[in-house]
Structure formats: C-alpha cells, structure tokens
Design a protein around this motif. Structure first.
Motif, PDB file in Angstrom:
ATOM      1  N   TRP A   1      34.453  42.895  39.128  1.00 29.29           N
ATOM      2  CA  TRP A   1      35.653  43.202  39.575  1.00 29.29           C
ATOM      3  C   TRP A   1      36.438  43.940  38.233  1.00 29.29           C
ATOM      4  O   TRP A   1      36.618  43.231  37.183  1.00 29.29           O
ATOM      5  CB  TRP A   1      36.716  42.398  40.484  1.00 29.29           C
ATOM      6  N   LEU A   2      37.185  44.972  38.429  1.00 30.72           N
ATOM      7  CA  LEU A   2      38.127  45.336  37.427  1.00 30.72           C
ATOM      8  C   LEU A   2      39.484  45.574  38.180  1.00 30.72           C
ATOM      9  O   LEU A   2      39.672  46.151  39.084  1.00 30.72           O
ATOM     10  CB  LEU A   2      37.827  47.097  36.863  1.00 30.72           C
ATOM     11  N   ILE A   3      40.406  44.673  37.828  1.00 25.79           N
ATOM     12  CA  ILE A   3      41.636  44.354  38.372  1.00 25.79           C
ATOM     13  C   ILE A   3      42.705  44.880  37.665  1.00 25.79           C
ATOM     14  O   ILE A   3      42.938  44.432  36.504  1.00 25.79           O
ATOM     15  CB  ILE A   3      41.916  42.909  38.600  1.00 25.79           C
TER      16      ILE A   3
ATOM     17  N   GLY B   1      31.070  48.436  38.635  1.00 23.32           N
ATOM     18  CA  GLY B   1      32.107  47.613  38.875  1.00 23.32           C
ATOM     19  C   GLY B   1      33.188  47.874  39.996  1.00 23.32           C
ATOM     20  O   GLY B   1      33.199  49.198  40.157  1.00 23.32           O
ATOM     21  N   VAL B   2      33.644  47.024  40.758  1.00 28.63           N
ATOM     22  CA  VAL B   2      34.589  47.526  41.923  1.00 28.63           C
ATOM     23  C   VAL B   2      36.222  47.371  41.402  1.00 28.63           C
ATOM     24  O   VAL B   2      36.519  46.455  40.863  1.00 28.63           O
ATOM     25  CB  VAL B   2      34.413  46.748  43.091  1.00 28.63           C
ATOM     26  N   ALA B   3      36.831  48.617  41.186  1.00 31.86           N
ATOM     27  CA  ALA B   3      38.146  48.671  40.659  1.00 31.86           C
ATOM     28  C   ALA B   3      39.051  48.522  41.551  1.00 31.86           C
ATOM     29  O   ALA B   3      38.986  49.151  42.759  1.00 31.86           O
ATOM     30  CB  ALA B   3      38.322  50.012  39.962  1.00 31.86           C
ATOM     31  N   LEU B   4      40.011  47.810  41.568  1.00 36.08           N
ATOM     32  CA  LEU B   4      40.995  47.501  42.477  1.00 36.08           C
ATOM     33  C   LEU B   4      42.521  47.389  41.861  1.00 36.08           C
ATOM     34  O   LEU B   4      42.487  46.904  40.746  1.00 36.08           O
ATOM     35  CB  LEU B   4      40.821  45.925  43.025  1.00 36.08           C
ATOM     36  N   THR B   5      43.398  48.203  42.408  1.00 34.98           N
ATOM     37  CA  THR B   5      44.697  48.161  41.940  1.00 34.98           C
ATOM     38  C   THR B   5      45.454  47.413  42.853  1.00 34.98           C
ATOM     39  O   THR B   5      45.738  47.939  44.051  1.00 34.98           O
ATOM     40  CB  THR B   5      45.033  49.729  41.658  1.00 34.98           C
ATOM     41  N   LEU B   6      46.507  46.834  42.283  1.00 40.64           N
ATOM     42  CA  LEU B   6      47.323  45.946  43.144  1.00 40.64           C
ATOM     43  C   LEU B   6      48.749  46.337  42.777  1.00 40.64           C
ATOM     44  O   LEU B   6      49.081  46.971  41.571  1.00 40.64           O
ATOM     45  CB  LEU B   6      47.506  44.484  43.034  1.00 40.64           C
ATOM     46  N   ASP B   7      49.779  46.314  43.627  1.00 41.98           N
ATOM     47  CA  ASP B   7      51.369  46.919  43.200  1.00 41.98           C
ATOM     48  C   ASP B   7      51.907  46.036  42.162  1.00 41.98           C
ATOM     49  O   ASP B   7      52.674  46.682  41.393  1.00 41.98           O
ATOM     50  CB  ASP B   7      52.022  47.084  44.440  1.00 41.98           C
ATOM     51  N   THR B   8      51.664  44.846  42.126  1.00 39.01           N
ATOM     52  CA  THR B   8      52.315  43.920  41.274  1.00 39.01           C
ATOM     53  C   THR B   8      51.607  43.162  40.476  1.00 39.01           C
ATOM     54  O   THR B   8      50.266  42.764  40.513  1.00 39.01           O
ATOM     55  CB  THR B   8      53.275  42.917  42.067  1.00 39.01           C
ATOM     56  N   VAL B   9      52.001  42.873  39.227  1.00 38.59           N
ATOM     57  CA  VAL B   9      51.221  41.860  38.195  1.00 38.59           C
ATOM     58  C   VAL B   9      51.021  40.528  38.986  1.00 38.59           C
ATOM     59  O   VAL B   9      49.832  39.958  38.754  1.00 38.59           O
ATOM     60  CB  VAL B   9      52.134  41.888  36.848  1.00 38.59           C
TER      61      VAL B   9
ATOM     62  N   VAL C   1      44.720  37.695  42.539  1.00 39.88           N
ATOM     63  CA  VAL C   1      43.720  38.006  43.060  1.00 39.88           C
ATOM     64  C   VAL C   1      42.370  37.746  42.064  1.00 39.88           C
ATOM     65  O   VAL C   1      41.282  37.232  42.201  1.00 39.88           O
ATOM     66  CB  VAL C   1      43.487  39.379  43.524  1.00 39.88           C
ATOM     67  N   PHE C   2      42.823  38.022  40.835  1.00 38.63           N
ATOM     68  CA  PHE C   2      42.077  37.811  39.565  1.00 38.63           C
ATOM     69  C   PHE C   2      41.585  36.499  39.357  1.00 38.63           C
ATOM     70  O   PHE C   2      40.444  35.925  39.326  1.00 38.63           O
ATOM     71  CB  PHE C   2      42.715  38.248  38.363  1.00 38.63           C
ATOM     72  N   ASP C   3      42.417  35.379  39.473  1.00 38.29           N
ATOM     73  CA  ASP C   3      42.295  33.943  39.575  1.00 38.29           C
ATOM     74  C   ASP C   3      41.554  33.548  40.659  1.00 38.29           C
ATOM     75  O   ASP C   3      40.697  32.714  40.467  1.00 38.29           O
ATOM     76  CB  ASP C   3      43.754  33.210  39.865  1.00 38.29           C
ATOM     77  N   ALA C   4      41.535  34.113  41.994  1.00 38.22           N
ATOM     78  CA  ALA C   4      40.657  33.702  42.953  1.00 38.22           C
ATOM     79  C   ALA C   4      39.284  34.184  42.955  1.00 38.22           C
ATOM     80  O   ALA C   4      38.345  33.272  43.104  1.00 38.22           O
ATOM     81  CB  ALA C   4      41.273  34.157  44.376  1.00 38.22           C
ATOM     82  N   PHE C   5      39.084  35.289  42.038  1.00 36.51           N
ATOM     83  CA  PHE C   5      37.655  35.793  41.881  1.00 36.51           C
ATOM     84  C   PHE C   5      37.182  34.986  40.723  1.00 36.51           C
ATOM     85  O   PHE C   5      35.952  34.898  40.618  1.00 36.51           O
ATOM     86  CB  PHE C   5      37.841  37.284  41.561  1.00 36.51           C
ATOM     87  N   ALA C   6      38.029  34.631  39.810  1.00 32.73           N
ATOM     88  CA  ALA C   6      37.528  33.738  38.611  1.00 32.73           C
ATOM     89  C   ALA C   6      37.012  32.321  38.904  1.00 32.73           C
ATOM     90  O   ALA C   6      36.197  31.653  38.091  1.00 32.73           O
ATOM     91  CB  ALA C   6      38.723  33.819  37.439  1.00 32.73           C
ATOM     92  N   ASP C   7      37.649  31.745  40.020  1.00 30.41           N
ATOM     93  CA  ASP C   7      37.193  30.678  40.388  1.00 30.41           C
ATOM     94  C   ASP C   7      35.803  30.523  40.930  1.00 30.41           C
ATOM     95  O   ASP C   7      35.467  30.917  41.944  1.00 30.41           O
ATOM     96  CB  ASP C   7      38.041  30.000  41.523  1.00 30.41           C
ATOM     97  N   GLY C   8      35.058  29.713  39.899  1.00 32.44           N
ATOM     98  CA  GLY C   8      33.617  29.922  40.274  1.00 32.44           C
ATOM     99  C   GLY C   8      32.742  31.040  39.770  1.00 32.44           C
ATOM    100  O   GLY C   8      31.680  30.847  39.859  1.00 32.44           O
TER     101      GLY C   8
ATOM    102  N   MET D   1      38.868  41.764  33.750  1.00 31.77           N
ATOM    103  CA  MET D   1      37.369  41.873  34.443  1.00 31.77           C
ATOM    104  C   MET D   1      36.968  40.674  34.640  1.00 31.77           C
ATOM    105  O   MET D   1      37.018  39.611  34.029  1.00 31.77           O
ATOM    106  CB  MET D   1      36.724  42.826  33.486  1.00 31.77           C
ATOM    107  N   VAL D   2      36.327  40.340  35.670  1.00 32.90           N
ATOM    108  CA  VAL D   2      35.577  39.268  36.201  1.00 32.90           C
ATOM    109  C   VAL D   2      34.757  39.676  37.404  1.00 32.90           C
ATOM    110  O   VAL D   2      34.553  40.471  37.974  1.00 32.90           O
ATOM    111  CB  VAL D   2      36.899  38.410  36.977  1.00 32.90           C
ATOM    112  N   THR D   3      33.581  38.788  37.211  1.00 34.01           N
ATOM    113  CA  THR D   3      32.491  38.481  38.150  1.00 34.01           C
ATOM    114  C   THR D   3      32.696  37.465  38.865  1.00 34.01           C
ATOM    115  O   THR D   3      32.671  36.400  38.456  1.00 34.01           O
ATOM    116  CB  THR D   3      30.896  38.778  37.530  1.00 34.01           C
ATOM    117  N   ASP D   4      32.921  37.755  40.194  1.00 35.00           N
ATOM    118  CA  ASP D   4      33.202  36.446  41.146  1.00 35.00           C
ATOM    119  C   ASP D   4      31.908  35.766  41.292  1.00 35.00           C
ATOM    120  O   ASP D   4      30.865  36.007  40.723  1.00 35.00           O
ATOM    121  CB  ASP D   4      33.973  37.032  42.339  1.00 35.00           C
ATOM    122  N   ARG D   5      31.918  34.690  42.048  1.00 34.03           N
ATOM    123  CA  ARG D   5      30.791  33.524  42.401  1.00 34.03           C
ATOM    124  C   ARG D   5      29.776  34.076  43.225  1.00 34.03           C
ATOM    125  O   ARG D   5      28.698  33.555  43.193  1.00 34.03           O
ATOM    126  CB  ARG D   5      31.671  32.245  42.901  1.00 34.03           C
TER     127      ARG D   5
END
Length: 139
Positions: A130-132, A82-90, A96-103, A121-125
């Motif tokens: 991804w691990l967000i 899985g590709v781990a991604l850390t973002l500064d804010t919730v 980003v999670f929602d964009a990856f979850a779309d489809g 955790m989401v697998t994009d289209r």
C-alpha cells in the motif's frame, strides 16, 4: 470513463483479507463468491471449494477486487505494484496505515512529505503493498 480498479490475488486467504479491508477502509462488500458457489464448481481441483472465486469491495468511486489462486498452482505473492490510497485527513491516513502495519512490514514510515501532508508505504500481513497518502496536497 470508469476508474482504474485493483484486482488482487491471494493464496487461500482472500476472504480474510477482504473482510479486513472492508472493516479498515469502511467500504462495502458487494460480492464474495467461493469457488464452490461458482458455476462449474465440480471442475475445480480438490481443495478449491472454500477459496474465493471473486470478491468486490466498493470504496469511494472504485472497487478493490480479489480472488484466491487455485490449489496446487504456483503462487509467487504480490510484487511489482502498490495499491495507492488517498484519504482526506492525516489522522485517517495514519489510522489506516497503522492498521495495515499491524502484522505487516513498513517500507517507509508514515510522515510529512513534499507532495502531501502525510505519506507512508506498507505491505500488510496479507502481502498487499500500500501507498498511503493523507491530507492536503502540497504541490
């Protein structure tokens, strides 16, 4: 010492995936070369010309790199990582999670956890898992 960078392999849709990641993550595409643009392109099998030989997306201190598989070669998809991604804010992590979850397919819904304010955790289209992580660490 350089950061560890992910290199993804797609089955003919690397260009579309990498442009989506560039837009979603706000990174900067440093390179995207088709197989037709590569030295020795005449040696590639028929149908290879428009596939991606190499793409590199700069994001933060690292690179997300990718290519397409060769036509006719078995492609088993992405698995076992899985590709781990850390973002500064919730909110940014949720976006980003929602964009990856779309489809795509949600493996673990985004929400609070014991190590960070938000995680999912989401697998994009495109098949990338991804691990967000988002927000402040809690431990």
């Amino acid at each position: 010492m350089s950061p560890i960078n992910a290199y993804l392999t797609f089955d003919g849709n690397a260009a579309e995936a990498m442009r989506f990641y560039e837009k979603t993550l706000g990174g900067k595409m440093q390179m995207m070369m088709t197989m037709a643009q590569a030295p020795g392109a005449e040696q590639f099998p028929p149908g290879a010309a428009d596939r991606i030989m190499h793409a590199a997306l700069a994001y933060g201190d690292g690179l997300l790199m990718a290519s397409d598989s060769m036509p006719g070669m078995p492609y088993e998809g992405m698995k076992g990582f899985g590709v781990a991604l850390t973002l500064d804010t919730v909110p940014e992590a949720q976006r980003v999670f929602d964009a990856f979850a779309d489809g795509g397919k949600v493996t673990m819904p985004f929400g609070p956890t014991f190590w960070v304010e938000g995680f999912g955790m989401v697998t994009d289209r495109f098949g990338t898992p991804w691990l967000i992580n988002g927000g402040k660490p809690l431990v």
